[in-house]
Design a protein around this motif. Structure first.
Motif, PDB file in Angstrom:
ATOM      1  N   HIS A  19     -13.059   2.769   0.944  1.00 36.78           N
ATOM      2  CA  HIS A  19     -12.914   4.225   0.899  1.00 36.78           C
ATOM      3  C   HIS A  19     -11.484   4.677   1.164  1.00 36.78           C
ATOM      4  O   HIS A  19     -11.156   5.847   0.987  1.00 36.78           O
ATOM      5  CB  HIS A  19     -13.892   4.900   1.869  1.00 36.78           C
ATOM      6  N   GLU A  20     -10.623   3.747   1.590  1.00 36.18           N
ATOM      7  CA  GLU A  20      -9.213   4.063   1.806  1.00 36.18           C
ATOM      8  C   GLU A  20      -8.401   2.781   1.701  1.00 36.18           C
ATOM      9  O   GLU A  20      -8.939   1.675   1.760  1.00 36.18           O
ATOM     10  CB  GLU A  20      -8.988   4.718   3.169  1.00 36.18           C
ATOM     11  N   TYR A  21      -7.093   2.943   1.539  1.00 37.33           N
ATOM     12  CA  TYR A  21      -6.213   1.784   1.483  1.00 37.33           C
ATOM     13  C   TYR A  21      -5.962   1.283   2.897  1.00 37.33           C
ATOM     14  O   TYR A  21      -5.623   2.052   3.793  1.00 37.33           O
ATOM     15  CB  TYR A  21      -4.874   2.149   0.833  1.00 37.33           C
ATOM     16  N   ASN A  22      -6.143  -0.005   3.078  1.00 34.24           N
ATOM     17  CA  ASN A  22      -5.907  -0.630   4.376  1.00 34.24           C
ATOM     18  C   ASN A  22      -5.015  -1.850   4.138  1.00 34.24           C
ATOM     19  O   ASN A  22      -5.417  -2.779   3.449  1.00 34.24           O
ATOM     20  CB  ASN A  22      -7.228  -1.040   5.016  1.00 34.24           C
ATOM     21  N   PRO A  23      -3.809  -1.876   4.722  1.00 32.50           N
ATOM     22  CA  PRO A  23      -2.901  -3.005   4.511  1.00 32.50           C
ATOM     23  C   PRO A  23      -3.484  -4.345   4.942  1.00 32.50           C
ATOM     24  O   PRO A  23      -3.048  -5.393   4.471  1.00 32.50           O
ATOM     25  CB  PRO A  23      -1.678  -2.666   5.364  1.00 32.50           C
ATOM     26  N   ASP A  24      -4.480  -4.330   5.827  1.00 31.39           N
ATOM     27  CA  ASP A  24      -5.082  -5.573   6.303  1.00 31.39           C
ATOM     28  C   ASP A  24      -6.232  -6.060   5.431  1.00 31.39           C
ATOM     29  O   ASP A  24      -6.764  -7.153   5.659  1.00 31.39           O
ATOM     30  CB  ASP A  24      -5.578  -5.395   7.745  1.00 31.39           C
ATOM     31  N   ASP A  25      -6.634  -5.268   4.420  1.00 35.58           N
ATOM     32  CA  ASP A  25      -7.710  -5.688   3.519  1.00 35.58           C
ATOM     33  C   ASP A  25      -7.270  -6.877   2.671  1.00 35.58           C
ATOM     34  O   ASP A  25      -6.070  -7.160   2.528  1.00 35.58           O
ATOM     35  CB  ASP A  25      -8.106  -4.541   2.576  1.00 35.58           C
ATOM     36  N   TYR A  33      -9.595  -0.962  -4.846  1.00 33.70           N
ATOM     37  CA  TYR A  33      -9.317   0.400  -4.386  1.00 33.70           C
ATOM     38  C   TYR A  33      -8.374   1.117  -5.360  1.00 33.70           C
ATOM     39  O   TYR A  33      -8.606   2.263  -5.744  1.00 33.70           O
ATOM     40  CB  TYR A  33      -8.723   0.378  -2.976  1.00 33.70           C
ATOM     41  N   ALA A  34      -7.313   0.432  -5.770  1.00 31.76           N
ATOM     42  CA  ALA A  34      -6.359   1.032  -6.709  1.00 31.76           C
ATOM     43  C   ALA A  34      -7.037   1.364  -8.032  1.00 31.76           C
ATOM     44  O   ALA A  34      -6.829   2.451  -8.597  1.00 31.76           O
ATOM     45  CB  ALA A  34      -5.179   0.094  -6.930  1.00 31.76           C
ATOM     46  N   LEU A  48       1.300  -0.870 -10.357  1.00 36.59           N
ATOM     47  CA  LEU A  48       2.148   0.259  -9.967  1.00 36.59           C
ATOM     48  C   LEU A  48       1.516   1.061  -8.830  1.00 36.59           C
ATOM     49  O   LEU A  48       2.204   1.504  -7.906  1.00 36.59           O
ATOM     50  CB  LEU A  48       2.415   1.171 -11.165  1.00 36.59           C
ATOM     51  N   LYS A  49       0.194   1.229  -8.887  1.00 38.01           N
ATOM     52  CA  LYS A  49      -0.503   1.956  -7.816  1.00 38.01           C
ATOM     53  C   LYS A  49      -0.414   1.158  -6.522  1.00 38.01           C
ATOM     54  O   LYS A  49      -0.181   1.721  -5.458  1.00 38.01           O
ATOM     55  CB  LYS A  49      -1.953   2.203  -8.223  1.00 38.01           C
ATOM     56  N   LEU A  50      -0.576  -0.158  -6.608  1.00 34.03           N
ATOM     57  CA  LEU A  50      -0.445  -0.994  -5.413  1.00 34.03           C
ATOM     58  C   LEU A  50       0.958  -0.881  -4.823  1.00 34.03           C
ATOM     59  O   LEU A  50       1.120  -0.808  -3.606  1.00 34.03           O
ATOM     60  CB  LEU A  50      -0.764  -2.457  -5.745  1.00 34.03           C
ATOM     61  N   ALA A  51       1.957  -0.849  -5.694  1.00 39.18           N
ATOM     62  CA  ALA A  51       3.341  -0.736  -5.228  1.00 39.18           C
ATOM     63  C   ALA A  51       3.582   0.594  -4.523  1.00 39.18           C
ATOM     64  O   ALA A  51       4.415   0.664  -3.616  1.00 39.18           O
ATOM     65  CB  ALA A  51       4.298  -0.896  -6.404  1.00 39.18           C
ATOM     66  N   SER A  52       2.837   1.631  -4.916  1.00 40.67           N
ATOM     67  CA  SER A  52       3.013   2.922  -4.241  1.00 40.67           C
ATOM     68  C   SER A  52       2.493   2.875  -2.802  1.00 40.67           C
ATOM     69  O   SER A  52       2.923   3.654  -1.965  1.00 40.67           O
ATOM     70  CB  SER A  52       2.317   4.039  -5.026  1.00 40.67           C
ATOM     71  N   PHE A  53       1.573   1.953  -2.524  1.00 42.69           N
ATOM     72  CA  PHE A  53       1.048   1.779  -1.167  1.00 42.69           C
ATOM     73  C   PHE A  53       1.851   0.751  -0.375  1.00 42.69           C
ATOM     74  O   PHE A  53       1.895   0.805   0.854  1.00 42.69           O
ATOM     75  CB  PHE A  53      -0.411   1.319  -1.194  1.00 42.69           C
ATOM     76  N   ASP A  54       2.438  -0.215  -1.071  1.00 43.62           N
ATOM     77  CA  ASP A  54       3.122  -1.327  -0.415  1.00 43.62           C
ATOM     78  C   ASP A  54       4.409  -1.635  -1.170  1.00 43.62           C
ATOM     79  O   ASP A  54       4.445  -2.521  -2.018  1.00 43.62           O
ATOM     80  CB  ASP A  54       2.197  -2.543  -0.383  1.00 43.62           C
ATOM     81  N   ALA A  55       5.453  -0.887  -0.865  1.00 37.37           N
ATOM     82  CA  ALA A  55       6.734  -1.048  -1.557  1.00 37.37           C
ATOM     83  C   ALA A  55       7.490  -2.300  -1.107  1.00 37.37           C
ATOM     84  O   ALA A  55       8.421  -2.732  -1.787  1.00 37.37           O
ATOM     85  CB  ALA A  55       7.590   0.186  -1.345  1.00 37.37           C
ATOM     86  N   GLU A  56       7.101  -2.880   0.013  1.00 35.62           N
ATOM     87  CA  GLU A  56       7.801  -4.064   0.535  1.00 35.62           C
ATOM     88  C   GLU A  56       7.475  -5.322  -0.264  1.00 35.62           C
ATOM     89  O   GLU A  56       8.284  -6.244  -0.322  1.00 35.62           O
ATOM     90  CB  GLU A  56       7.456  -4.271   2.003  1.00 35.62           C
ATOM     91  N   THR A  57       6.298  -5.358  -0.865  1.00 40.80           N
ATOM     92  CA  THR A  57       5.907  -6.513  -1.676  1.00 40.80           C
ATOM     93  C   THR A  57       6.586  -6.408  -3.038  1.00 40.80           C
ATOM     94  O   THR A  57       6.595  -5.330  -3.639  1.00 40.80           O
ATOM     95  CB  THR A  57       4.377  -6.559  -1.847  1.00 40.80           C
ATOM     96  N   PRO A  58       7.156  -7.514  -3.537  1.00 36.13           N
ATOM     97  CA  PRO A  58       7.825  -7.472  -4.845  1.00 36.13           C
ATOM     98  C   PRO A  58       6.867  -7.033  -5.962  1.00 36.13           C
ATOM     99  O   PRO A  58       5.683  -7.390  -5.957  1.00 36.13           O
ATOM    100  CB  PRO A  58       8.281  -8.916  -5.067  1.00 36.13           C
ATOM    101  N   ALA A  59       7.383  -6.268  -6.903  1.00 39.79           N
ATOM    102  CA  ALA A  59       6.574  -5.755  -8.023  1.00 39.79           C
ATOM    103  C   ALA A  59       5.907  -6.895  -8.793  1.00 39.79           C
ATOM    104  O   ALA A  59       4.753  -6.774  -9.218  1.00 39.79           O
ATOM    105  CB  ALA A  59       7.437  -4.912  -8.956  1.00 39.79           C
ATOM    106  N   VAL A  60       6.615  -8.002  -8.959  1.00 39.18           N
ATOM    107  CA  VAL A  60       6.063  -9.137  -9.699  1.00 39.18           C
ATOM    108  C   VAL A  60       4.813  -9.691  -9.000  1.00 39.18           C
ATOM    109  O   VAL A  60       3.875 -10.142  -9.648  1.00 39.18           O
ATOM    110  CB  VAL A  60       7.131 -10.230  -9.953  1.00 39.18           C
TER     111      VAL A  60
END
Length: 108
Positions: A19-25, A33-34, A48-60
């Motif tokens: 029901h929400e984005y959780n970095p620990d999921d 979720y995305a 791209l949606k995942l990157a909007s939640f977690d910009a630290e992880t490389p896009a690739v």
């Protein structure tokens, strides 16, 4: 005692949509979720949606995870996809429009 279909049910249980984005999921839960937010999307759009939640992880990494997980879920029949312009657009195949039909009366 083991239920005969227990292994099948474990392998093909319905998807859980967070029901929400959780970095620990798990990565799979993040991808689901995305996709749920986007309703229908390509693997790149999900990345791209995942990157909007977690910009630290490389896009690739987001792209590989989205592609791998969406293909896996599609191949298991847990999500659907349609081919648009040579690219798969995935969706959770949720029914969003109520059935407008009527049921016949039950005869006695």
């Amino acid at each position: 005692m083991k239920i005969p279909d227990q292994d099948f049910l474990k392998e093909y249980k319905p998807l859980h949509v967070p029901h929400e984005y959780n970095p620990d999921d798990s990565t799979q839960d993040k991808v689901i979720y995305a996709l749920a937010l986007l309703k229908e999307a390509t693997a790149n759009q999900v990345a791209l949606k995942l990157a909007s939640f977690d910009a630290e992880t490389p896009a690739v990494t987001h792209q590989k995870n989205a592609k791998d997980i969406l293909n896996y879920l599609f191949n298991k029949g847990l999500i659907k996809a349609i081919n648009k312009n040579g690219e798969l657009n995935y969706n959770l195949s949720k029914i969003e429009i109520p059935n407008s039909g009527k049921a016949d009366e039950i005869a006695d």
